[in-house]
Design a protein around this motif. Structure first.
Motif, PDB file in Angstrom:
ATOM      1  N   ARG A 195       4.389   9.277  -6.327  1.00 21.32           N
ATOM      2  CA  ARG A 195       3.621   8.157  -5.838  1.00 21.32           C
ATOM      3  C   ARG A 195       4.542   7.121  -5.459  1.00 21.32           C
ATOM      4  NH1 ARG A 195      -1.545   9.280  -7.537  1.00 21.32           N
ATOM      5  NH2 ARG A 195      -1.758  10.919  -9.000  1.00 21.32           N
ATOM      6  N   ARG A 196       5.399   6.815  -5.676  1.00 20.33           N
ATOM      7  CA  ARG A 196       6.271   5.588  -5.288  1.00 20.33           C
ATOM      8  C   ARG A 196       6.853   5.868  -3.827  1.00 20.33           C
ATOM      9  NH1 ARG A 196      10.920   2.691  -8.994  1.00 20.33           N
ATOM     10  NH2 ARG A 196      11.802   4.430  -8.524  1.00 20.33           N
ATOM     11  N   MET A 197       7.136   7.114  -3.776  1.00 23.48           N
ATOM     12  CA  MET A 197       7.584   7.545  -2.434  1.00 23.48           C
ATOM     13  C   MET A 197       6.605   7.603  -1.367  1.00 23.48           C
ATOM     14  SD  MET A 197      10.568   8.579  -1.121  1.00 23.48           S
ATOM     15  CE  MET A 197      10.443   8.014   0.581  1.00 23.48           C
ATOM     16  N   ALA A 198       5.339   8.169  -1.749  1.00 26.53           N
ATOM     17  CA  ALA A 198       4.207   8.076  -0.882  1.00 26.53           C
ATOM     18  C   ALA A 198       3.703   6.525  -0.575  1.00 26.53           C
ATOM     19  CB  ALA A 198       3.037   8.849  -1.524  1.00 26.53           C
ATOM     20  N   ARG A 199       3.756   5.614  -1.404  1.00 27.34           N
ATOM     21  CA  ARG A 199       3.579   4.413  -1.307  1.00 27.34           C
ATOM     22  C   ARG A 199       4.655   3.769  -0.175  1.00 27.34           C
ATOM     23  NH1 ARG A 199       2.405   3.822  -6.632  1.00 27.34           N
ATOM     24  NH2 ARG A 199       4.425   2.944  -6.962  1.00 27.34           N
TER      25      ARG A 199
END
Length: 351
Positions: A195-199
Protein backbone atom coordinates in the motif's frame (compact mmCIF):
# COMPACT_ATOMS: atom_id res chain seq x y z
CA UNK A 1 14.97 17.05 20.02
CA UNK A 2 11.70 15.22 20.51
CA UNK A 3 11.87 11.61 19.35
CA UNK A 4 9.16 9.20 18.36
CA UNK A 5 9.15 5.48 19.07
CA UNK A 6 8.88 3.39 15.90
CA UNK A 7 5.36 2.02 15.55
CA UNK A 8 4.93 -1.68 15.09
CA UNK A 9 3.03 -3.84 12.58
CA UNK A 10 2.51 -7.46 13.54
CA UNK A 11 0.13 -9.60 15.56
CA UNK A 12 1.91 -12.94 16.01
CA UNK A 13 2.19 -14.01 19.69
CA UNK A 14 5.97 -14.46 19.40
CA UNK A 15 6.31 -10.90 18.13
CA UNK A 16 3.99 -9.41 20.75
CA UNK A 17 5.99 -11.20 23.45
CA UNK A 18 9.21 -9.63 22.15
CA UNK A 19 7.58 -6.18 22.14
CA UNK A 20 6.45 -6.63 25.72
CA UNK A 21 10.02 -7.57 26.66
CA UNK A 22 11.34 -4.41 24.96
CA UNK A 23 8.82 -2.21 26.78
CA UNK A 24 9.83 -3.65 30.16
CA UNK A 25 13.53 -3.25 29.43
CA UNK A 26 13.48 0.25 27.93
CA UNK A 27 13.08 2.29 31.19
CA UNK A 28 15.96 0.44 32.91
CA UNK A 29 19.20 2.41 32.56
CA UNK A 30 21.33 -0.65 31.86
CA UNK A 31 23.12 -2.11 28.80
CA UNK A 32 21.09 -4.36 26.52
CA UNK A 33 21.75 -6.87 23.77
CA UNK A 34 19.47 -7.35 20.76
CA UNK A 35 19.92 -10.68 18.99
CA UNK A 36 18.31 -11.67 15.71
CA UNK A 37 18.80 -12.76 12.13
CA UNK A 38 19.45 -10.17 9.44
CA UNK A 39 16.38 -8.19 8.57
CA UNK A 40 14.47 -8.87 11.80
CA UNK A 41 14.53 -5.21 12.91
CA UNK A 42 17.38 -5.01 15.42
CA UNK A 43 18.13 -1.36 14.64
CA UNK A 44 14.51 -0.29 15.04
CA UNK A 45 14.29 -2.19 18.33
CA UNK A 46 17.38 -0.36 19.60
CA UNK A 47 15.77 2.93 18.60
CA UNK A 48 12.61 1.93 20.46
CA UNK A 49 14.67 1.10 23.57
CA UNK A 50 16.12 4.61 23.45
CA UNK A 51 12.91 6.57 22.88
CA UNK A 52 11.01 4.64 25.57
CA UNK A 53 13.80 5.31 28.09
CA UNK A 54 14.56 8.23 30.41
CA UNK A 55 17.24 9.29 27.90
CA UNK A 56 14.77 9.89 25.08
CA UNK A 57 15.63 13.62 24.86
CA UNK A 58 19.36 12.87 24.69
CA UNK A 59 21.38 11.93 21.60
CA UNK A 60 20.91 8.59 19.88
CA UNK A 61 24.10 7.56 18.08
CA UNK A 62 24.42 4.54 15.75
CA UNK A 63 27.67 2.80 14.80
CA UNK A 64 28.00 -0.22 12.49
CA UNK A 65 31.04 -2.03 13.85
CA UNK A 66 31.29 -4.26 10.76
CA UNK A 67 31.66 -1.32 8.37
CA UNK A 68 35.01 -0.10 9.73
CA UNK A 69 38.53 -1.47 10.11
CA UNK A 70 40.04 -1.90 13.57
CA UNK A 71 41.79 1.49 13.71
CA UNK A 72 38.90 3.36 12.11
CA UNK A 73 36.40 1.77 14.52
CA UNK A 74 38.60 2.72 17.48
CA UNK A 75 38.75 6.30 16.20
CA UNK A 76 35.04 6.38 15.40
CA UNK A 77 34.02 5.21 18.86
CA UNK A 78 36.57 6.94 21.08
CA UNK A 79 38.02 9.71 18.90
CA UNK A 80 41.70 10.38 18.25
CA UNK A 81 44.35 12.97 18.95
CA UNK A 82 46.19 14.87 16.30
CA UNK A 83 49.07 12.76 14.96
CA UNK A 84 47.67 9.51 16.37
CA UNK A 85 48.15 7.91 12.96
CA UNK A 86 49.01 8.90 9.41
CA UNK A 87 46.44 11.38 8.19
CA UNK A 88 45.24 12.37 11.68
CA UNK A 89 45.80 16.11 11.20
CA UNK A 90 43.19 17.19 13.75
CA UNK A 91 41.67 15.95 16.98
CA UNK A 92 38.46 13.96 16.41
CA UNK A 93 35.56 13.67 18.82
CA UNK A 94 34.38 10.07 19.16
CA UNK A 95 30.85 8.72 19.20
CA UNK A 96 30.94 7.99 22.93
CA UNK A 97 31.59 11.68 23.58
CA UNK A 98 28.81 12.69 21.20
CA UNK A 99 26.39 10.25 22.87
CA UNK A 100 26.94 11.64 26.38
CA UNK A 101 23.58 11.72 28.16
CA UNK A 102 21.95 9.48 25.57
CA UNK A 103 22.24 6.05 23.95
CA UNK A 104 24.82 4.52 21.63
CA UNK A 105 23.80 1.61 19.41
CA UNK A 106 26.63 -0.73 18.44
CA UNK A 107 25.43 -2.85 15.53
CA UNK A 108 27.33 -6.03 14.63
CA UNK A 109 29.21 -5.88 17.94
CA UNK A 110 30.69 -9.36 17.38
CA UNK A 111 32.89 -8.03 14.58
CA UNK A 112 34.83 -5.68 16.90
CA UNK A 113 38.46 -6.65 17.45
CA UNK A 114 39.85 -7.79 20.81
CA UNK A 115 41.51 -4.39 21.27
CA UNK A 116 38.29 -2.49 20.70
CA UNK A 117 36.40 -4.95 22.91
CA UNK A 118 38.83 -4.21 25.72
CA UNK A 119 38.17 -0.47 25.45
CA UNK A 120 34.42 -1.12 25.26
CA UNK A 121 34.66 -3.15 28.43
CA UNK A 122 36.06 -0.17 30.33
CA UNK A 123 33.61 2.38 28.99
CA UNK A 124 30.61 0.10 29.70
CA UNK A 125 31.83 -0.66 33.23
CA UNK A 126 33.19 2.71 34.32
CA UNK A 127 32.14 5.23 31.69
CA UNK A 128 35.82 5.98 31.01
CA UNK A 129 37.89 5.88 27.83
CA UNK A 130 40.89 7.42 26.08
CA UNK A 131 41.11 8.82 22.59
CA UNK A 132 43.32 6.93 20.19
CA UNK A 133 46.83 8.30 20.68
CA UNK A 134 45.81 10.17 23.84
CA UNK A 135 46.67 9.79 27.52
CA UNK A 136 43.88 11.79 29.17
CA UNK A 137 41.06 9.70 30.64
CA UNK A 138 37.65 11.02 29.55
CA UNK A 139 34.25 10.28 31.05
CA UNK A 140 30.85 9.80 29.45
CA UNK A 141 27.36 8.86 30.62
CA UNK A 142 25.98 6.59 27.91
CA UNK A 143 23.59 3.66 27.73
CA UNK A 144 24.98 0.96 25.43
CA UNK A 145 22.64 -1.11 23.26
CA UNK A 146 24.45 -3.68 21.13
CA UNK A 147 23.21 -6.04 18.43
CA UNK A 148 24.44 -9.08 16.56
CA UNK A 149 23.14 -11.97 14.48
CA UNK A 150 25.39 -14.61 16.04
CA UNK A 151 25.26 -16.54 19.31
CA UNK A 152 27.68 -14.63 21.56
CA UNK A 153 28.06 -17.31 24.28
CA UNK A 154 29.35 -19.74 21.64
CA UNK A 155 31.63 -16.98 20.31
CA UNK A 156 33.04 -16.65 23.83
CA UNK A 157 33.68 -20.41 24.00
CA UNK A 158 35.44 -20.19 20.61
CA UNK A 159 37.68 -17.38 21.93
CA UNK A 160 36.23 -14.82 19.50
CA UNK A 161 34.46 -12.60 22.03
CA UNK A 162 35.45 -11.45 25.52
CA UNK A 163 33.48 -13.17 28.27
CA UNK A 164 33.80 -10.17 30.60
CA UNK A 165 32.41 -7.81 27.96
CA UNK A 166 29.50 -10.15 27.30
CA UNK A 167 28.78 -10.25 31.04
CA UNK A 168 28.50 -6.47 31.13
CA UNK A 169 26.48 -6.07 27.94
CA UNK A 170 24.01 -8.84 28.71
CA UNK A 171 22.12 -7.22 31.57
CA UNK A 172 19.16 -8.33 29.48
CA UNK A 173 18.90 -9.89 26.04
CA UNK A 174 16.09 -9.39 23.52
CA UNK A 175 16.00 -12.18 20.94
CA UNK A 176 13.83 -11.31 17.95
CA UNK A 177 11.80 -14.04 16.23
CA UNK A 178 12.42 -14.52 12.50
CA UNK A 179 9.53 -13.73 10.19
CA UNK A 180 8.96 -17.44 9.43
CA UNK A 181 8.05 -17.90 13.12
CA UNK A 182 5.52 -15.03 13.06
CA UNK A 183 2.48 -16.82 11.62
CA UNK A 184 0.24 -14.39 9.75
CA UNK A 185 2.56 -11.39 10.03
CA UNK A 186 4.05 -11.83 6.55
CA UNK A 187 0.67 -11.11 4.97
CA UNK A 188 0.04 -8.08 7.20
CA UNK A 189 3.47 -6.64 6.49
CA UNK A 190 3.31 -7.33 2.75
CA UNK A 191 -0.04 -5.56 2.56
CA UNK A 192 1.38 -2.56 4.42
CA UNK A 193 4.48 -2.27 2.25
CA UNK A 194 2.48 -2.73 -0.95
CA UNK A 195 0.00 0.00 0.00
CA UNK A 196 2.85 2.38 0.76
CA UNK A 197 4.37 1.64 -2.66
CA UNK A 198 1.02 2.26 -4.34
CA UNK A 199 0.67 5.62 -2.58
CA UNK A 200 4.13 6.64 -3.77
CA UNK A 201 3.04 5.80 -7.32
CA UNK A 202 -0.27 7.67 -6.84
CA UNK A 203 -2.14 4.49 -7.70
CA UNK A 204 -4.86 2.49 -5.96
CA UNK A 205 -3.73 -0.80 -4.42
CA UNK A 206 -5.87 -3.64 -5.85
CA UNK A 207 -4.89 -6.11 -3.13
CA UNK A 208 -3.11 -9.45 -3.41
CA UNK A 209 -4.66 -12.42 -5.15
CA UNK A 210 -5.39 -15.44 -2.90
CA UNK A 211 -2.48 -17.31 -4.47
CA UNK A 212 -0.16 -14.45 -3.55
CA UNK A 213 -1.39 -14.45 0.05
CA UNK A 214 -0.83 -18.21 0.28
CA UNK A 215 2.64 -17.95 -1.22
CA UNK A 216 3.68 -15.03 1.00
CA UNK A 217 2.71 -16.98 4.10
CA UNK A 218 4.34 -20.21 2.90
CA UNK A 219 7.68 -18.69 1.85
CA UNK A 220 10.44 -18.85 4.49
CA UNK A 221 11.80 -15.26 3.95
CA UNK A 222 15.46 -15.88 4.85
CA UNK A 223 16.05 -12.11 4.73
CA UNK A 224 13.07 -11.56 7.05
CA UNK A 225 11.17 -8.25 7.07
CA UNK A 226 13.74 -6.45 4.92
CA UNK A 227 13.46 -9.08 2.17
CA UNK A 228 9.65 -9.09 2.41
CA UNK A 229 9.55 -5.28 2.14
CA UNK A 230 11.67 -5.29 -1.00
CA UNK A 231 9.60 -8.08 -2.55
CA UNK A 232 6.20 -6.55 -1.73
CA UNK A 233 7.20 -3.15 -3.08
CA UNK A 234 8.88 -4.63 -6.15
CA UNK A 235 5.92 -6.84 -7.09
CA UNK A 236 3.50 -3.95 -6.51
CA UNK A 237 5.53 -1.52 -8.61
CA UNK A 238 5.69 -4.02 -11.46
CA UNK A 239 1.95 -4.66 -11.33
CA UNK A 240 0.96 -0.99 -11.13
CA UNK A 241 3.28 0.07 -13.95
CA UNK A 242 0.82 -1.63 -16.29
CA UNK A 243 -2.36 -1.71 -14.19
CA UNK A 244 -5.24 -3.96 -15.26
CA UNK A 245 -7.38 -3.61 -12.15
CA UNK A 246 -6.78 -7.20 -11.07
CA UNK A 247 -5.44 -8.33 -7.71
CA UNK A 248 -1.66 -8.69 -7.67
CA UNK A 249 -0.41 -12.23 -8.20
CA UNK A 250 2.70 -13.80 -6.70
CA UNK A 251 5.67 -13.47 -9.03
CA UNK A 252 8.61 -15.71 -8.17
CA UNK A 253 10.91 -13.59 -10.35
CA UNK A 254 10.36 -10.69 -7.95
CA UNK A 255 11.98 -12.69 -5.14
CA UNK A 256 15.36 -12.36 -6.85
CA UNK A 257 15.78 -9.25 -9.03
CA UNK A 258 19.00 -10.74 -10.43
CA UNK A 259 17.23 -13.80 -11.85
CA UNK A 260 17.51 -13.88 -15.64
CA UNK A 261 18.36 -16.44 -18.34
CA UNK A 262 21.22 -14.06 -19.23
CA UNK A 263 22.57 -13.74 -15.70
CA UNK A 264 26.39 -13.86 -15.57
CA UNK A 265 27.92 -16.99 -14.02
CA UNK A 266 28.41 -17.02 -10.26
CA UNK A 267 31.86 -16.43 -8.78
CA UNK A 268 33.03 -19.43 -6.74
CA UNK A 269 36.47 -19.60 -5.13
CA UNK A 270 37.69 -16.71 -7.22
CA UNK A 271 36.57 -18.11 -10.56
CA UNK A 272 33.37 -18.02 -12.56
CA UNK A 273 31.02 -20.97 -12.21
CA UNK A 274 30.09 -22.81 -15.40
CA UNK A 275 26.72 -21.43 -16.56
CA UNK A 276 23.84 -23.83 -16.09
CA UNK A 277 20.88 -24.28 -18.41
CA UNK A 278 18.25 -21.57 -18.03
CA UNK A 279 15.38 -22.35 -15.69
CA UNK A 280 12.09 -23.27 -17.27
CA UNK A 281 9.40 -20.70 -16.51
CA UNK A 282 6.08 -21.59 -14.95
CA UNK A 283 7.24 -24.67 -13.03
CA UNK A 284 6.76 -24.20 -9.27
CA UNK A 285 9.89 -24.90 -7.28
CA UNK A 286 9.23 -27.19 -4.29
CA UNK A 287 10.46 -25.74 -1.01
CA UNK A 288 11.63 -28.13 1.68
CA UNK A 289 10.13 -27.47 5.07
CA UNK A 290 6.84 -26.12 3.69
CA UNK A 291 3.89 -28.47 4.32
CA UNK A 292 2.60 -30.42 1.32
CA UNK A 293 -0.91 -28.97 1.73
CA UNK A 294 0.46 -25.41 1.58
CA UNK A 295 2.44 -26.04 -1.59
CA UNK A 296 -0.55 -27.77 -3.20
CA UNK A 297 -2.75 -24.79 -2.33
CA UNK A 298 -0.23 -22.35 -3.81
CA UNK A 299 -0.05 -24.39 -7.03
CA UNK A 300 -3.83 -24.61 -7.38
CA UNK A 301 -4.39 -20.89 -6.80
CA UNK A 302 -1.61 -19.94 -9.22
CA UNK A 303 -3.34 -22.01 -11.94
CA UNK A 304 -6.68 -20.35 -11.17
CA UNK A 305 -5.09 -16.89 -11.26
CA UNK A 306 -3.46 -17.55 -14.61
CA UNK A 307 -6.69 -18.87 -16.16
CA UNK A 308 -8.78 -15.98 -14.87
CA UNK A 309 -6.21 -13.44 -16.06
CA UNK A 310 -6.11 -15.03 -19.52
CA UNK A 311 -9.88 -14.60 -19.88
CA UNK A 312 -10.34 -11.22 -18.14
CA UNK A 313 -11.97 -12.86 -15.12
CA UNK A 314 -14.54 -14.89 -17.08
CA UNK A 315 -15.02 -17.94 -14.88
CA UNK A 316 -16.69 -20.14 -17.52
CA UNK A 317 -13.82 -19.73 -19.99
CA UNK A 318 -11.24 -20.12 -17.18
CA UNK A 319 -12.86 -23.40 -16.14
CA UNK A 320 -12.75 -24.64 -19.73
CA UNK A 321 -9.05 -23.74 -20.01
CA UNK A 322 -8.33 -25.69 -16.81
CA UNK A 323 -10.34 -28.69 -17.93
CA UNK A 324 -12.88 -28.19 -15.15
CA UNK A 325 -16.63 -27.78 -15.06
CA UNK A 326 -17.96 -24.40 -14.04
CA UNK A 327 -19.16 -25.83 -10.72
CA UNK A 328 -15.75 -27.43 -10.04
CA UNK A 329 -14.08 -24.06 -10.55
CA UNK A 330 -16.62 -22.35 -8.30
CA UNK A 331 -15.86 -24.93 -5.62
CA UNK A 332 -12.15 -24.18 -5.87
CA UNK A 333 -12.83 -20.43 -5.65
CA UNK A 334 -14.76 -20.98 -2.41
CA UNK A 335 -12.09 -23.36 -1.11
CA UNK A 336 -9.36 -20.75 -1.57
CA UNK A 337 -11.40 -17.78 -0.32
CA UNK A 338 -11.51 -15.85 -3.59
CA UNK A 339 -13.33 -12.60 -3.05
CA UNK A 340 -12.02 -12.14 0.51
CA UNK A 341 -10.97 -8.55 0.92
CA UNK A 342 -7.43 -7.86 2.21
CA UNK A 343 -7.01 -5.84 5.38
CA UNK A 344 -5.69 -2.29 5.52
CA UNK A 345 -3.12 -1.85 8.30
CA UNK A 346 -2.39 1.70 9.38
CA UNK A 347 0.70 3.40 8.00
CA UNK A 348 3.58 2.93 10.43
CA UNK A 349 7.24 2.22 10.73
CA UNK A 350 7.49 -1.54 10.82
CA UNK A 351 9.43 -4.33 12.35
Amino acid sequence: MIGQTPQIVGEAPQWLSALEHISRLAPLDRPALVIGERGTGKELVAERLHFLSKRWEGPYIKVNCAALSDDLLDSELFGHERGAFTGATERRTGRFELADGGTIFLDEIATASSRVQEKLLRVVEYGEFQRLGGEKVLSTNVRVVAATNIDLPSAVRAGKFRADLLDRLAFDVVTLPPLRARKGDATILADFFARRMAREMLEDFPGFAPSAVEAIEAYSWPGNVRELRNFAQRITARALTNPNGEAIRFDTSALDPFESPFRPPAILNGSAETPSAPKQPGVPKPELGVPFEDQTRIFETSLIDAALAAHDGHQGKAAETLGLTYHQLRGLLRKHDYGKKPGKPDDAETL
